[in-house]
Design a protein around this motif. Structure first.
Motif, mmCIF file in Angstrom:
data_model
loop_
_atom_site.group_PDB
_atom_site.id
_atom_site.type_symbol
_atom_site.label_atom_id
_atom_site.label_comp_id
_atom_site.label_asym_id
_atom_site.label_seq_id
_atom_site.Cartn_x
_atom_site.Cartn_y
_atom_site.Cartn_z
ATOM 1 N N ARG A 117 0.841 -1.384 -0.116
ATOM 2 C CA ARG A 117 -0.024 0.021 -0.054
ATOM 3 C C ARG A 117 0.798 1.193 -0.035
ATOM 4 N NH1 ARG A 117 -3.536 0.386 4.612
ATOM 5 N NH2 ARG A 117 -2.333 -1.045 5.844
ATOM 6 N N GLU B 72 2.182 6.423 -11.015
ATOM 7 C CA GLU B 72 1.433 7.181 -9.890
ATOM 8 C C GLU B 72 -0.075 6.959 -9.974
ATOM 9 O OE1 GLU B 72 3.990 11.507 -9.970
ATOM 10 O OE2 GLU B 72 2.638 11.058 -11.875
ATOM 11 N N GLU B 73 -0.702 6.662 -11.298
ATOM 12 C CA GLU B 73 -2.043 6.611 -11.324
ATOM 13 C C GLU B 73 -2.426 5.128 -10.865
ATOM 14 O OE1 GLU B 73 -6.106 7.030 -12.335
ATOM 15 O OE2 GLU B 73 -4.304 8.522 -12.389
ATOM 16 N N CYS C 282 3.706 7.310 1.200
ATOM 17 C CA CYS C 282 3.663 7.797 -0.037
ATOM 18 C C CYS C 282 5.425 8.181 -0.466
ATOM 19 C CB CYS C 282 3.053 9.239 -0.090
ATOM 20 S SG CYS C 282 3.078 10.180 -1.671
ATOM 21 N N ARG D 148 2.196 4.445 -2.192
ATOM 22 C CA ARG D 148 1.947 5.290 -3.287
ATOM 23 C C ARG D 148 3.303 6.029 -3.885
ATOM 24 N NH1 ARG D 148 -1.227 11.014 -2.865
ATOM 25 N NH2 ARG D 148 -1.452 11.606 -5.129
ATOM 26 N N THR E 2 -0.984 3.575 -8.361
ATOM 27 C CA THR E 2 -0.843 3.506 -6.862
ATOM 28 C C THR E 2 -1.388 4.696 -6.096
ATOM 29 O OG1 THR E 2 1.349 4.749 -7.267
ATOM 30 C CG2 THR E 2 1.356 2.211 -7.209
ATOM 31 N N LYS E 3 -2.316 5.395 -6.832
ATOM 32 C CA LYS E 3 -2.625 6.597 -6.070
ATOM 33 C C LYS E 3 -3.567 6.317 -5.113
ATOM 34 C CE LYS E 3 -6.864 7.000 -9.041
ATOM 35 N NZ LYS E 3 -7.436 7.905 -10.235
ATOM 36 N N ASP E 4 -4.223 5.309 -4.913
ATOM 37 C CA ASP E 4 -5.133 5.177 -3.518
ATOM 38 C C ASP E 4 -4.491 4.435 -2.601
ATOM 39 O OD1 ASP E 4 -7.365 6.100 -5.021
ATOM 40 O OD2 ASP E 4 -7.723 4.227 -6.074
ATOM 41 N N CYS E 5 -3.019 4.128 -2.686
ATOM 42 C CA CYS E 5 -2.529 3.233 -1.777
ATOM 43 C C CYS E 5 -1.994 4.636 -0.561
ATOM 44 C CB CYS E 5 -0.944 3.058 -2.244
ATOM 45 S SG CYS E 5 -1.246 1.493 -3.426
ATOM 46 N N ASN E 6 -2.367 4.158 0.848
ATOM 47 C CA ASN E 6 -2.152 5.199 1.621
ATOM 48 C C ASN E 6 -1.471 4.754 3.136
ATOM 49 O OD1 ASN E 6 -3.738 3.012 2.751
ATOM 50 N ND2 ASN E 6 -5.868 4.088 2.764
ATOM 51 N N ARG F 100 5.023 9.085 -6.217
ATOM 52 C CA ARG F 100 4.772 10.340 -6.769
ATOM 53 C C ARG F 100 6.267 10.959 -7.342
ATOM 54 N NH1 ARG F 100 2.958 14.878 -3.489
ATOM 55 N NH2 ARG F 100 2.872 15.888 -5.265
#
Length: 222
Positions: A90, A114-115, A124, A92, A117-121, A94
């Protein structure tokens, strides 16, 4: 005890580590890529939510073209091999910096990563590519001007590539300078300099540095 939310790392010393170990300089970067995974693991274990890595500076464009191509090919391979691990943990991804200078194929691969993994929280990972802090601040002010906003600290910070302040800046590689990295975000960051060359950085040393940070007194100028 201080809480560490944002760790920034200047990944210096890959070539010197290779020369010290009697191997090709390029191999130093390969070992450096493996060290990145160790730092990510430490961040997850320590509950750190933001990790920013200085991968390629605006000044690095002045290096020999062969070396630049090798570094970006290595980045491309890293993205291809790391996606499953990022999603599983999980994490993300960037990219920050002046990405317009990057080859279109690699640029698109970065955006796709990036797209995906964008919901991995959990964590980052911000990778500074074609990045310079002075350039980032200039680009922030240009964005503010284009939006017709007043030039204030709040608006500058909101329009930076990365708006989160840094808690701890780790500079490895036996050098004691910031090297035009996250100047705005590091206004009140704690700084730790290590003589260790980046490929030789271990999880044990990372944890020791974090423990040192947690014991420091942070006054933020008050």
């Amino acid at each position: 005890m201080n809480t560490l939310k944002h760790l920034a790392v200047v990944m210096d010393g890959n070539r010197r580590w290779a020369r010290k170990n009697g191997i090709l300089e390029k191999i130093g970067y390969l070992h450096g890529a493996k060290t990145i995974q160790k730092i990510i693991e430490v961040c997850i274990e320590e509950g750190i939510t933001n990790l920013t890595l200085f991968a390629f500076s605006t000044e690095n464009w002045q290096r020999p073209q062969e070396e630049i191509e090798y570094l970006f090919n290595l980045l491309e391979k890293y993205l291809d091999s790391s996606l499953e691990s990022f999603l599983r943990n999980r994490v993300r991804f960037r990219a920050i910096g002046d990405l317009k200078r990057i080859d279109k194929g690699i640029y698109q691969k970065i955006r796709d990563f990036e797209e995906t993994t964008k919901d991995c929280n959990k964590l980052c990972v911000n990778v500074a590519i074609s990045y310079g802090a002075k350039d980032e601040i200039v680009r922030s002010i240009k964005r503010i001007t284009e939006k017709g906003l007043p030039v204030t600290e709040e608006n500058i910070q909101a329009n930076l590539d990365l708006s989160q302040d840094v808690d701890l800046l780790l500079r490895v590689g036996n050098a004691q300078r910031i090297s035009n990295f996250l100047l705005w975000q590091c206004a009140y960051a704690e700084i730790f300099f290590s003589d260790t060359l980046f490929p030789g950085l271990t999880k044990k040393e990372c944890k020791k540095i974090i423990a040192n940070f947690k014991k420091r007194e942070r006054t933020f100028g008050k």
